[in-house]
Design a protein around this motif. Sequence first.
Motif, PDB file in Angstrom:
ATOM      1  N   GLY A  31      40.063  48.732  39.786  1.00 49.30           N
ATOM      2  CA  GLY A  31      39.339  47.609  39.672  1.00 49.30           C
ATOM      3  C   GLY A  31      37.941  47.792  39.565  1.00 49.30           C
ATOM      4  O   GLY A  31      37.744  47.157  38.289  1.00 49.30           O
ATOM      5  N   SER A  32      37.584  48.889  39.329  1.00 45.67           N
ATOM      6  CA  SER A  32      36.123  49.254  38.533  1.00 45.67           C
ATOM      7  C   SER A  32      36.388  49.372  36.931  1.00 45.67           C
ATOM      8  O   SER A  32      35.612  48.923  36.196  1.00 45.67           O
ATOM      9  N   ALA A  33      37.470  49.840  36.719  1.00 48.65           N
ATOM     10  CA  ALA A  33      37.745  49.851  35.121  1.00 48.65           C
ATOM     11  C   ALA A  33      38.039  48.574  34.566  1.00 48.65           C
ATOM     12  O   ALA A  33      37.834  48.502  33.436  1.00 48.65           O
ATOM     13  N   LEU A  34      38.511  47.510  35.496  1.00 43.89           N
ATOM     14  CA  LEU A  34      38.616  46.193  34.922  1.00 43.89           C
ATOM     15  C   LEU A  34      37.290  45.350  35.000  1.00 43.89           C
ATOM     16  O   LEU A  34      37.418  44.259  34.484  1.00 43.89           O
ATOM     17  N   LEU A  35      36.463  45.734  35.632  1.00 51.00           N
ATOM     18  CA  LEU A  35      35.111  44.553  36.031  1.00 51.00           C
ATOM     19  C   LEU A  35      34.439  44.666  34.536  1.00 51.00           C
ATOM     20  O   LEU A  35      34.105  45.668  33.907  1.00 51.00           O
ATOM     21  N   GLY A  36      34.386  43.355  34.135  1.00 53.79           N
ATOM     22  CA  GLY A  36      33.701  43.290  32.787  1.00 53.79           C
ATOM     23  C   GLY A  36      34.503  43.619  31.506  1.00 53.79           C
ATOM     24  O   GLY A  36      33.728  43.848  30.418  1.00 53.79           O
ATOM     25  N   ALA A  37      35.748  43.782  31.861  1.00 58.04           N
ATOM     26  CA  ALA A  37      36.681  44.168  30.654  1.00 58.04           C
ATOM     27  C   ALA A  37      37.574  43.458  30.258  1.00 58.04           C
ATOM     28  O   ALA A  37      38.353  43.731  29.411  1.00 58.04           O
ATOM     29  N   ILE A  38      37.688  42.277  30.611  1.00 61.29           N
ATOM     30  CA  ILE A  38      38.890  41.251  30.607  1.00 61.29           C
ATOM     31  C   ILE A  38      38.240  40.171  29.814  1.00 61.29           C
ATOM     32  O   ILE A  38      37.501  39.335  30.678  1.00 61.29           O
ATOM     33  N   ASN A  52      39.717  30.187  35.365  1.00 61.05           N
ATOM     34  CA  ASN A  52      38.751  31.094  34.928  1.00 61.05           C
ATOM     35  C   ASN A  52      37.435  31.485  35.430  1.00 61.05           C
ATOM     36  O   ASN A  52      37.168  32.462  35.240  1.00 61.05           O
ATOM     37  N   ARG A  53      36.952  30.284  35.944  1.00 58.64           N
ATOM     38  CA  ARG A  53      35.684  30.513  36.787  1.00 58.64           C
ATOM     39  C   ARG A  53      35.766  31.412  37.680  1.00 58.64           C
ATOM     40  O   ARG A  53      34.890  32.479  37.943  1.00 58.64           O
ATOM     41  N   ARG A  54      36.905  31.235  38.506  1.00 62.87           N
ATOM     42  CA  ARG A  54      37.003  32.376  39.911  1.00 62.87           C
ATOM     43  C   ARG A  54      37.379  33.614  39.298  1.00 62.87           C
ATOM     44  O   ARG A  54      36.743  34.603  39.927  1.00 62.87           O
ATOM     45  N   LEU A  59      35.849  39.259  38.657  1.00 64.89           N
ATOM     46  CA  LEU A  59      36.069  40.407  37.447  1.00 64.89           C
ATOM     47  C   LEU A  59      34.846  40.812  36.670  1.00 64.89           C
ATOM     48  O   LEU A  59      34.554  41.481  36.010  1.00 64.89           O
ATOM     49  N   GLY A  60      34.019  39.687  36.738  1.00 63.17           N
ATOM     50  CA  GLY A  60      32.644  39.684  35.755  1.00 63.17           C
ATOM     51  C   GLY A  60      33.077  39.001  34.388  1.00 63.17           C
ATOM     52  O   GLY A  60      34.096  39.227  33.958  1.00 63.17           O
ATOM     53  N   ARG A 140      41.048  24.542  45.485  1.00 62.64           N
ATOM     54  CA  ARG A 140      41.490  25.495  46.237  1.00 62.64           C
ATOM     55  C   ARG A 140      42.602  26.121  45.849  1.00 62.64           C
ATOM     56  O   ARG A 140      42.746  27.279  46.044  1.00 62.64           O
ATOM     57  N   LEU A 141      43.484  25.582  45.318  1.00 62.38           N
ATOM     58  CA  LEU A 141      44.644  26.031  44.951  1.00 62.38           C
ATOM     59  C   LEU A 141      44.286  27.086  43.581  1.00 62.38           C
ATOM     60  O   LEU A 141      45.032  28.221  43.514  1.00 62.38           O
ATOM     61  N   MET A 142      43.565  26.554  42.721  1.00 57.77           N
ATOM     62  CA  MET A 142      43.141  27.575  41.506  1.00 57.77           C
ATOM     63  C   MET A 142      42.494  28.647  42.134  1.00 57.77           C
ATOM     64  O   MET A 142      42.655  29.658  41.393  1.00 57.77           O
ATOM     65  N   THR A 143      41.490  28.492  43.155  1.00 53.51           N
ATOM     66  CA  THR A 143      41.159  29.727  43.776  1.00 53.51           C
ATOM     67  C   THR A 143      42.011  30.747  44.175  1.00 53.51           C
ATOM     68  O   THR A 143      41.877  31.986  44.075  1.00 53.51           O
ATOM     69  N   ILE A 144      42.915  30.386  44.942  1.00 50.56           N
ATOM     70  CA  ILE A 144      44.116  31.008  45.514  1.00 50.56           C
ATOM     71  C   ILE A 144      44.630  31.909  44.360  1.00 50.56           C
ATOM     72  O   ILE A 144      45.089  32.903  44.611  1.00 50.56           O
ATOM     73  N   LEU A 145      45.109  30.977  43.520  1.00 53.01           N
ATOM     74  CA  LEU A 145      45.921  31.780  42.246  1.00 53.01           C
ATOM     75  C   LEU A 145      45.084  32.823  41.663  1.00 53.01           C
ATOM     76  O   LEU A 145      45.414  34.120  41.431  1.00 53.01           O
ATOM     77  N   ALA A 146      43.597  32.557  41.462  1.00 52.04           N
ATOM     78  CA  ALA A 146      43.042  33.442  40.738  1.00 52.04           C
ATOM     79  C   ALA A 146      42.479  34.702  41.587  1.00 52.04           C
ATOM     80  O   ALA A 146      42.708  35.918  41.125  1.00 52.04           O
ATOM     81  N   ASP A 147      42.747  34.463  43.007  1.00 53.55           N
ATOM     82  CA  ASP A 147      42.519  35.732  44.023  1.00 53.55           C
ATOM     83  C   ASP A 147      43.588  36.604  43.725  1.00 53.55           C
ATOM     84  O   ASP A 147      43.580  37.869  43.801  1.00 53.55           O
ATOM     85  N   GLN A 148      44.594  35.928  43.652  1.00 46.52           N
ATOM     86  CA  GLN A 148      45.967  36.553  43.751  1.00 46.52           C
ATOM     87  C   GLN A 148      46.244  37.468  42.595  1.00 46.52           C
ATOM     88  O   GLN A 148      46.807  38.441  42.461  1.00 46.52           O
ATOM     89  N   ILE A 149      45.832  36.973  41.360  1.00 41.68           N
ATOM     90  CA  ILE A 149      45.785  37.452  40.120  1.00 41.68           C
ATOM     91  C   ILE A 149      44.797  38.938  40.260  1.00 41.68           C
ATOM     92  O   ILE A 149      45.329  39.834  39.712  1.00 41.68           O
ATOM     93  N   VAL A 150      43.781  38.763  40.541  1.00 39.41           N
ATOM     94  CA  VAL A 150      42.892  40.020  40.770  1.00 39.41           C
ATOM     95  C   VAL A 150      43.240  40.752  41.785  1.00 39.41           C
ATOM     96  O   VAL A 150      43.439  42.051  41.355  1.00 39.41           O
TER      97      VAL A 150
END
Length: 162
Positions: A31-38, A52-54, A59-60, A140-150
């Motif tokens: 997780g820390s290796a991906l922060l600000g790196a994508i 993308n916003r979520r 992820l930063g 709400r759906l886009m937020t759920i999907l972004a959280d699942q991706i992370v």
Amino acid sequence: MWSYNRRILLVSALALAGCGFTPAYGPQGSGSALLGAIALEEPADRNEYILNRRLEERLGRATTPRYSLKTVLTTGENALGSTSTGSNNRSNLDAKVSYDLIDQTTGQSVHSHAVSSFVGYSTSGSNVSTFASQRDAMERLMTILADQIVDQLTLIEPDQLP
């Protein structure tokens, strides 16, 4: 009572440390290796923008990206409950995001996966309230999907990341 709980916490922490557990956002975690790196793709519509916003919230924003995230978003809508007059009073929005994490130095895929979910909203009000409900449900759906991706990205083993 409090000291008993602290002992359980200490024993649990030692047991996890002994089995090779490292926190996702710890010094050696993926997780820390991906922060600000994508780096994310330019959004094509409002739904991709919210996704993308979520992702950036979690992820930063990438300042010097090592990876790029390619996403393919598909959405659908299903009418659910109906009244005696035949009009629908509830709808479901469903969506699926296929994503690919790509190493920018080699251009090769590091991790690919797909996530999906659904949310419901009421269509029984006025046109304005139905539109607002649909728009809120999609956010709400886009937020759920972004959280699942992370969540999926943080499960990548650190030694699998180049």
